[in-house]
Design a protein around this motif. Structure first.
Motif, PDB file in Angstrom:
ATOM      1  N   LYS A 188       9.552  -3.881   7.134  1.00 55.02           N
ATOM      2  CA  LYS A 188      10.551  -2.911   6.673  1.00 55.02           C
ATOM      3  C   LYS A 188      10.098  -2.271   5.368  1.00 55.02           C
ATOM      4  N   PHE A 189      10.139  -0.951   5.322  1.00 57.10           N
ATOM      5  CA  PHE A 189       9.789  -0.232   4.097  1.00 57.10           C
ATOM      6  C   PHE A 189      10.944  -0.367   3.115  1.00 57.10           C
ATOM      7  N   ILE A 190      10.659  -0.885   1.908  1.00 47.56           N
ATOM      8  CA  ILE A 190      11.720  -1.113   0.918  1.00 47.56           C
ATOM      9  C   ILE A 190      11.667  -0.120  -0.241  1.00 47.56           C
ATOM     10  N   GLY A 191      10.620   0.717  -0.298  1.00 43.65           N
ATOM     11  CA  GLY A 191      10.562   1.751  -1.329  1.00 43.65           C
ATOM     12  C   GLY A 191       9.340   1.635  -2.219  1.00 43.65           C
ATOM     13  N   ASP A 222      17.157  -5.904  -7.231  1.00 45.86           N
ATOM     14  CA  ASP A 222      16.101  -4.914  -7.024  1.00 45.86           C
ATOM     15  C   ASP A 222      14.806  -5.319  -7.727  1.00 45.86           C
ATOM     16  N   ILE A 282      12.131  -2.430  -7.748  1.00 37.78           N
ATOM     17  CA  ILE A 282      12.117  -1.761  -6.450  1.00 37.78           C
ATOM     18  C   ILE A 282      12.920  -0.462  -6.548  1.00 37.78           C
ATOM     19  N   LYS A 302      10.580   5.912   5.828  1.00 35.09           N
ATOM     20  CA  LYS A 302      11.988   5.904   5.451  1.00 35.09           C
ATOM     21  C   LYS A 302      12.392   4.496   5.022  1.00 35.09           C
ATOM     22  N   VAL A 303      13.039   4.407   3.876  1.00 33.37           N
ATOM     23  CA  VAL A 303      13.510   3.108   3.390  1.00 33.37           C
ATOM     24  C   VAL A 303      14.467   2.499   4.412  1.00 33.37           C
ATOM     25  N   GLY A 304      14.237   1.235   4.732  1.00 35.06           N
ATOM     26  CA  GLY A 304      15.094   0.527   5.679  1.00 35.06           C
ATOM     27  C   GLY A 304      14.566   0.513   7.096  1.00 35.06           C
ATOM     28  N   SER A 337      14.475   1.917  -4.212  1.00 32.71           N
ATOM     29  CA  SER A 337      14.827   2.116  -2.801  1.00 32.71           C
ATOM     30  C   SER A 337      15.632   3.394  -2.576  1.00 32.71           C
ATOM     31  N   ASP A 338      16.187   3.946  -3.647  1.00 32.02           N
ATOM     32  CA  ASP A 338      17.006   5.156  -3.522  1.00 32.02           C
ATOM     33  C   ASP A 338      16.111   6.392  -3.583  1.00 32.02           C
TER      34      ASP A 338
END
Length: 207
Positions: free
Chosen positions: A113-116, A69, A145, A11-13, A147-148
């Motif tokens: 942290k996973f950023i995408g 980004d 990046i 999960k991002v974040g 991330s969404d």
């Protein structure tokens, strides 16, 4: 001994430990560029940056940075000039096919942290100080990046990444864009400059 909880999704974040990344994604536990091979082919890449961390330039000389980004990432190799080989070369494979690159940002001791997803925009040479304090040539990789994105099931990254990859490729490269490498090859005969006869030369002189 503390038990490792192996995540089933990313999960991002959210932050993950080095061991969680290693065991969940089946990659090496060392290095910033960690390719994962499947049937001797590149399946995906885990890329770890410490762009936001206060770094000791001798211990960790990489000058990564995140602006909006866009991630600018220094290739692998602490000492001496870097080359586009080994794991650095793996990154460039994404230019030819949709290889998912999973971005992680080191936020503290054993906290990533996973950023995408990361989409390679370009790579180029630059100069930085190595871990011996000497100026050297490095390769910088510039990424968009993504991330969404929804939580990713670890069993499959290629499907969610491919749709983003194809869409972003079209945005970067409109259909009416002409690329020299895609044009039909021309022979030397087609490139020859026509010879001018005397009458043509005289007419040019009189202009």
């Amino acid at each position: 001994m503390k038990q490792i909880i192996v995540p089933e999704t990313l999960k991002v974040g959210e932050c993950y430990s080095n061991d969680q990344i290693k065991y969940a994604l089946e990659v090496s536990n060392l290095g910033g560029i960690r390719p994962r091979l499947k049937n001797n082919k590149l399946d995906f890449i885990v890329l770890i940056t410490s762009a936001e961390e206060n770094k000791n330039i001798i211990r960790n000389p990489y000058a990564d940075k995140i602006e909006g980004d866009i991630l600018t990432y220094t290739g692998a190799g602490l000492k001496g000039d870097q080359e586009v080989s080994g794991v650095n070369k793996r990154i460039i494979e994404q230019a030819e096919k949709p290889i998912p690159i999973l971005g992680f940002l080191k936020e503290g001791v054993n906290q990533y942290k996973f950023i995408g997803f990361l989409f390679l925009l370009r790579h180029y040479k630059d100069y930085q100080i190595d871990n011996q304090g000497k100026l050297r040539t490095v390769w910088l990789f510039e990424f968009q990046i993504f991330s969404d994105i929804p939580p990713l099931k670890i069993v499959n990254f290629i499907d969610p990444f491919s749709s983003l990859y194809n869409k972003f490729k079209k945005e970067l490269l409109p259909e009416d864009t002409v690329i020299d490498s895609l044009l039909p090859k021309q022979t030397e005969e087609e490139f020859k400059i026509p010879k001018l006869d005397e009458e043509m030369l005289k007419s040019i002189e009189n202009l």
